[in-house]
Design a protein around this motif. Structure first.
Motif, mmCIF file in Angstrom:
data_model
loop_
_atom_site.group_PDB
_atom_site.id
_atom_site.type_symbol
_atom_site.label_atom_id
_atom_site.label_comp_id
_atom_site.label_asym_id
_atom_site.label_seq_id
_atom_site.Cartn_x
_atom_site.Cartn_y
_atom_site.Cartn_z
ATOM 1 N N ARG A 5 0.832 -1.198 0.000
ATOM 2 C CA ARG A 5 0.000 0.000 0.000
ATOM 3 C C ARG A 5 0.870 1.253 0.000
ATOM 4 O O ARG A 5 1.877 1.333 0.710
ATOM 5 C CB ARG A 5 -0.891 -0.008 1.245
ATOM 6 C CG ARG A 5 -1.786 1.210 1.324
ATOM 7 C CD ARG A 5 -2.601 1.226 2.589
ATOM 8 N NE ARG A 5 -3.029 2.574 2.863
ATOM 9 C CZ ARG A 5 -3.635 2.940 3.985
ATOM 10 N NH1 ARG A 5 -3.858 2.057 4.921
ATOM 11 N NH2 ARG A 5 -4.003 4.189 4.160
ATOM 12 N N ALA A 6 0.479 2.249 -0.794
ATOM 13 C CA ALA A 6 1.213 3.520 -0.842
ATOM 14 C C ALA A 6 1.001 4.290 0.455
ATOM 15 O O ALA A 6 -0.062 4.203 1.087
ATOM 16 C CB ALA A 6 0.741 4.353 -2.032
ATOM 17 N N PRO A 7 1.985 5.057 0.900
ATOM 18 C CA PRO A 7 1.839 5.846 2.136
ATOM 19 C C PRO A 7 0.732 6.880 2.018
ATOM 20 O O PRO A 7 0.386 7.351 0.926
ATOM 21 C CB PRO A 7 3.200 6.533 2.277
ATOM 22 C CG PRO A 7 4.135 5.751 1.413
ATOM 23 C CD PRO A 7 3.307 5.213 0.290
ATOM 24 N N ASP A 8 0.192 7.243 3.164
ATOM 25 C CA ASP A 8 -0.793 8.331 3.209
ATOM 26 C C ASP A 8 -0.102 9.688 3.065
ATOM 27 O O ASP A 8 -0.640 10.607 2.442
ATOM 28 C CB ASP A 8 -1.555 8.294 4.539
ATOM 29 C CG ASP A 8 -2.272 6.978 4.767
ATOM 30 O OD1 ASP A 8 -2.984 6.532 3.849
ATOM 31 O OD2 ASP A 8 -2.100 6.399 5.853
ATOM 32 N N THR A 32 2.033 5.665 7.092
ATOM 33 C CA THR A 32 0.917 4.837 6.648
ATOM 34 C C THR A 32 0.121 4.405 7.866
ATOM 35 O O THR A 32 0.688 3.895 8.837
ATOM 36 C CB THR A 32 1.421 3.583 5.898
ATOM 37 O OG1 THR A 32 2.328 3.978 4.867
ATOM 38 C CG2 THR A 32 0.267 2.813 5.288
ATOM 39 N N ASP A 33 -1.184 4.624 7.840
ATOM 40 C CA ASP A 33 -2.072 4.243 8.953
ATOM 41 C C ASP A 33 -1.569 4.769 10.292
ATOM 42 O O ASP A 33 -1.615 4.074 11.317
ATOM 43 C CB ASP A 33 -2.219 2.718 9.019
ATOM 44 C CG ASP A 33 -3.015 2.167 7.841
ATOM 45 O OD1 ASP A 33 -3.854 2.908 7.299
ATOM 46 O OD2 ASP A 33 -2.783 1.000 7.478
ATOM 47 N N GLY A 34 -1.076 6.000 10.312
ATOM 48 C CA GLY A 34 -0.707 6.653 11.557
ATOM 49 C C GLY A 34 0.651 6.301 12.107
ATOM 50 O O GLY A 34 1.016 6.760 13.197
ATOM 51 N N ALA A 35 1.439 5.488 11.387
ATOM 52 C CA ALA A 35 2.764 5.104 11.861
ATOM 53 C C ALA A 35 3.800 5.357 10.779
ATOM 54 O O ALA A 35 3.470 5.445 9.584
ATOM 55 C CB ALA A 35 2.774 3.631 12.272
ATOM 56 N N PHE A 36 5.051 5.497 11.192
ATOM 57 C CA PHE A 36 6.130 5.662 10.223
ATOM 58 C C PHE A 36 6.344 4.335 9.483
ATOM 59 O O PHE A 36 6.606 3.304 10.103
ATOM 60 C CB PHE A 36 7.423 6.082 10.910
ATOM 61 C CG PHE A 36 7.360 7.451 11.553
ATOM 62 C CD1 PHE A 36 7.214 8.594 10.771
ATOM 63 C CD2 PHE A 36 7.436 7.599 12.929
ATOM 64 C CE1 PHE A 36 7.150 9.852 11.344
ATOM 65 C CE2 PHE A 36 7.374 8.849 13.519
ATOM 66 C CZ PHE A 36 7.226 9.982 12.721
ATOM 67 N N SER A 37 6.236 4.381 8.172
ATOM 68 C CA SER A 37 6.412 3.168 7.364
ATOM 69 C C SER A 37 7.738 3.169 6.616
ATOM 70 O O SER A 37 8.166 2.119 6.120
ATOM 71 C CB SER A 37 5.251 3.016 6.377
ATOM 72 O OG SER A 37 5.056 4.198 5.622
ATOM 73 N N PRO A 51 -0.672 7.740 -6.114
ATOM 74 C CA PRO A 51 -1.438 8.885 -6.630
ATOM 75 C C PRO A 51 -2.183 9.657 -5.545
ATOM 76 O O PRO A 51 -2.476 10.846 -5.715
ATOM 77 C CB PRO A 51 -2.408 8.233 -7.625
ATOM 78 C CG PRO A 51 -2.434 6.779 -7.274
ATOM 79 C CD PRO A 51 -1.094 6.463 -6.716
ATOM 80 N N LYS A 52 -2.491 9.018 -4.392
ATOM 81 C CA LYS A 52 -3.238 9.701 -3.328
ATOM 82 C C LYS A 52 -2.347 10.112 -2.158
ATOM 83 O O LYS A 52 -2.842 10.633 -1.161
ATOM 84 C CB LYS A 52 -4.362 8.793 -2.829
ATOM 85 C CG LYS A 52 -5.431 8.507 -3.878
ATOM 86 C CD LYS A 52 -6.558 7.679 -3.298
ATOM 87 C CE LYS A 52 -7.637 7.416 -4.346
ATOM 88 N NZ LYS A 52 -8.742 6.580 -3.791
ATOM 89 N N THR A 53 -1.053 9.888 -2.260
ATOM 90 C CA THR A 53 -0.136 10.254 -1.168
ATOM 91 C C THR A 53 0.026 11.771 -1.095
ATOM 92 O O THR A 53 0.287 12.422 -2.106
ATOM 93 C CB THR A 53 1.247 9.615 -1.389
ATOM 94 O OG1 THR A 53 1.098 8.189 -1.435
ATOM 95 C CG2 THR A 53 2.201 9.976 -0.260
ATOM 96 N N ARG A 54 -0.161 12.334 0.096
ATOM 97 C CA ARG A 54 0.088 13.767 0.288
ATOM 98 C C ARG A 54 1.590 13.978 0.438
ATOM 99 O O ARG A 54 2.232 13.344 1.280
ATOM 100 C CB ARG A 54 -0.651 14.281 1.520
ATOM 101 C CG ARG A 54 -0.256 15.704 1.920
ATOM 102 C CD ARG A 54 -1.022 16.187 3.125
ATOM 103 N NE ARG A 54 -2.196 16.929 2.723
ATOM 104 C CZ ARG A 54 -3.027 17.541 3.576
ATOM 105 N NH1 ARG A 54 -2.819 17.463 4.867
ATOM 106 N NH2 ARG A 54 -4.075 18.196 3.129
#
Length: 629
Positions: A5-8, A32-37, A51-54
């Motif tokens: 999954r791409a990072p948030d 990602t999901d509130g944690a450092f990935s 494409p949706k990563t800020r």
């Protein structure tokens, strides 16, 4: 084959201090999901974007882990924050009184104007508190309650009428109402031998309705976020009953509106009934119940009233009563049997050593190993007590109360005694668990940078050097005291406190480089960007477009928060006084010549009173580099 999954969120082009010894620096992080990935270089992290990563460009700015306060009365403070005029960080009494006058003008009856701690007279250029006559002149009809640390409160005539103190009012237990020759109260309340009268008088004031308390708590959290605080351990407090007074914070937790990660301790409120409180709470509550945003953290800081020594250095050290050990042992046995950790308020070594006698006795029957128990404050702790704490596996949570009371400590005990009060460097050297916090909001300010400045420089907010250099901390050690070290005290080691893969994504971008700025600038730091769980909870300056989490305006509409913001009246658009003007000038200074003494606040140096005609060229007496700008 499963796709990754791409990072948030990805933050890149930064100067990131991770505090991870395996990877101390980085330029980019993915969340990602509130944690450092991912944590690493730009070329390693940026390809992870989807494409949706800020994407957030840090523009070369310093990034630090979010700060965690080891001792903050945030639940109680949040209920009242919107009603309080904060003098924290205001540098002159003239400015403070101008703020008070403006607030009086908009505060409707029967409401009070309250200045409830967080400051000391020594921070003012005038080095004094206002007189009762000055308060009456500014507020002839509006009650004004002014709390100075935990040593005194000053009430104007309208406040005396509101609380009903008159000639016939009996002397209360735990305090003194000072009186004139005819027995009429003057308006000065003294905490002799403890702060009971200050608490009780403040409790007589109007309270905010529930929905306003919710709003008030959100604004207090936002003020903390503005200063870079992302987590705290709540130490309970007087007149803070569980579970009644926790309803507001519980609602915010249930609604997903907490912007501070909070671990809370349960603080007994009933002298001689403490054992019953903890028997009830250990039956009805579970240690560590909750989640990463709101969770139970054990007992304290009040375990039994007979063990609570008072931290007013204007008064002699109190001796704890003979029943202390027996009452404390009853409670500690309950906690140890239920595997609840505890924290215990203890200012003086004499109290700590007696409490350790109790802990060691309980440990013989119920091993304390693995329980994250600790002492709070420990200003005069001895080497022997530090060793005993280490042997039992306990910790010490220090706070920057000496930054506010150092002058009073020196007056009573001398500068030599203050040199290691508390002996933080010695605690670390001996390997005991140690962390830092504020003990805000009454006995000191909630500003974490004042604490960091005190740990690093050894100076009070009034400028007195009380800690010699060999007892001060370097900047990285001080920062660890406010981040990874705190996690032991909430039993969250490995979950937060560093910028590392798998840890909760709490970070800040300070408005200056913590590792490069002048020591004199540290206390004036704020955050330009604060993330909790990867979500932006505060953003300003270059990052202002990211700020989407602001609460509704402070309620009620006369709230001091609307006009002054918080620490040092940062939100005051009218620039009430010269100190505010100097802060603005210093913050907007774009020169490359930061002075080692004044930072970029050149105006204060140039306007100093010196026996020369050309201040700007006279640098010898200034002892600084402002002349070169």
């Amino acid at each position: 084959m499963t796709e990754t999954r791409a990072p948030d969120v990805i933050l890149h082009r930064g100067l990131i201090t991770t505090l991870d010894r395996a990877q101390p620096t980085a330029s980019a992080v993915a969340i990602t999901d509130g944690a450092f990935s991912a944590v690493g270089a730009d070329h390693e992290v940026m390809p992870l974007a989807g494409p949706k990563t800020r994407i957030v460009d840090l523009k070369g700015r310093r990034v630090l882990p979010g700060l965690i306060d080891n001792h903050l009365h945030i639940i109680r403070g949040g209920l009242n924050f919107n009603m309080e005029l904060r003098w924290d960080g205001v540098r002159s009494l003239a400015d403070a009184m101008a703020m008070l006058k403006r607030q009086v003008a908009v505060t409707p009856p029967p409401q009070w104007v309250r200045v409830v701690g967080g400051f000391t007279e020594h921070q003012f250029a005038e080095k004094r508190l206002p007189t009762i006559e000055e308060l009456n002149a500014v507020a002839p009809d509006t009650p004004v309650f002014l709390l100075h640390l935990y040593d005194r409160a000053i009430l104007n005539a309208a406040a005396l009428r509101a609380v009903g103190y008159g000639k016939d009012t009996p002397e209360p237990p735990g305090g003194e109402i000072t009186r004139g020759p005819d027995g009429t109260p003057t308006g000065l309340l003294l905490a002799k031998p403890n702060a009971a009268i200050l608490y009780a008088t403040l409790a007589k004031g109007p309270k905010l309705p529930f929905e306003y308390q919710v709003n008030s708590t959100r604004h207090f959290m936002r003020e903390l976020n503005r200063l870079g605080v992302t987590g705290a351990i709540d130490a309970g407090g007087g007149f803070q009953n569980y579970p009644e007074d926790y309803a507001v914070i519980q609602k915010l937790a249930d609604d997903g509106q907490l912007t501070i990660r909070l671990a809370y301790n349960l603080f007994t409120q009933k002298p001689k009934a403490e054992k019953d409180d903890f028997l009830n709470w250990t039956r009805t509550s579970r240690y560590r119940q909750g989640d990463d945003y709101f969770r139970h953290n054990g007992a304290g800081e009040m375990l039994v009233f007979s063990a609570a020594d008072f931290e007013d250095f204007r008064q002699p050290r109190p001796d704890m009563p003979p029943e202390m050990e027996g009452e404390l042992e009853e409670v500690v046995r309950i906690l140890a049997e239920n595997r609840w950790p505890w924290r215990l308020h203890a200012t003086y070594d004499e109290t700590i050593s007696r409490a350790l006698d109790v802990f060691e006795r309980v440990n013989q029957d119920i091993p304390l190993e693995g329980l994250h128990w600790f002492f709070d404050h420990a200003e005069t702790i001895s080497d022997r007590s530090i060793d005993r704490i280490a042997a039992l596996g306990g910790g010490i949570a220090v706070q920057h109360r000496m930054a506010y009371q150092g002058e009073y400590f020196v007056e009573r005990y001398g500068l030599g005694a203050a040199a290691a009060t508390p002996p933080v460097a010695r605690m670390l050297e001996k390997g005991v668990k140690v962390s830092a916090g504020t003990d805000a909001t009454r006995v000191a300010s909630y500003n974490p940078w004042v604490s960091l400045s005190w740990l690093i420089t050894g100076r009070t907010v009034g400028g007195l050097r009380i800690t010699p250099q060999h007892n001060c901390l370097d900047r990285e050690t001080a920062l660890r005291m406010w981040t990874e070290n705190v996690t032991w005290f909430s039993n969250e080691e490995g979950r937060k406190g560093r910028i590392a893969v798998g840890q909760l994504a709490d970070l800040i971008v300070p408005d200056r480089d913590f590792f490069a700025c002048a020591e004199s600038e540290i206390a004036d730091t704020a955050s330009d960007l604060t993330l909790v769980g990867g979500k932006v909870v505060w953003a300003t300056a270059d990052f202002a477009p990211l700020d989407e989490a602001a609460p509704p305006p402070a309620m009620p509409d006369w709230s001091p928060v609307r006009r002054f913001g918080g620490y040092a009246a940062w939100g005051d658009t009218e620039q009430a006084g010269s100190a505010a003007l100097q802060r603005t000038a210093a913050a907007s200074c774009g020169c490359a010549s930061s002075c080692g003494i004044h930072g970029h606040d050149h105006a204060s140096a140039w306007s100093a009173r010196l026996p020369v005609s050309d201040l700007k060229s006279f640098w010898g007496a200034l002892g600084c580099a402002c002349w070169a700008v």
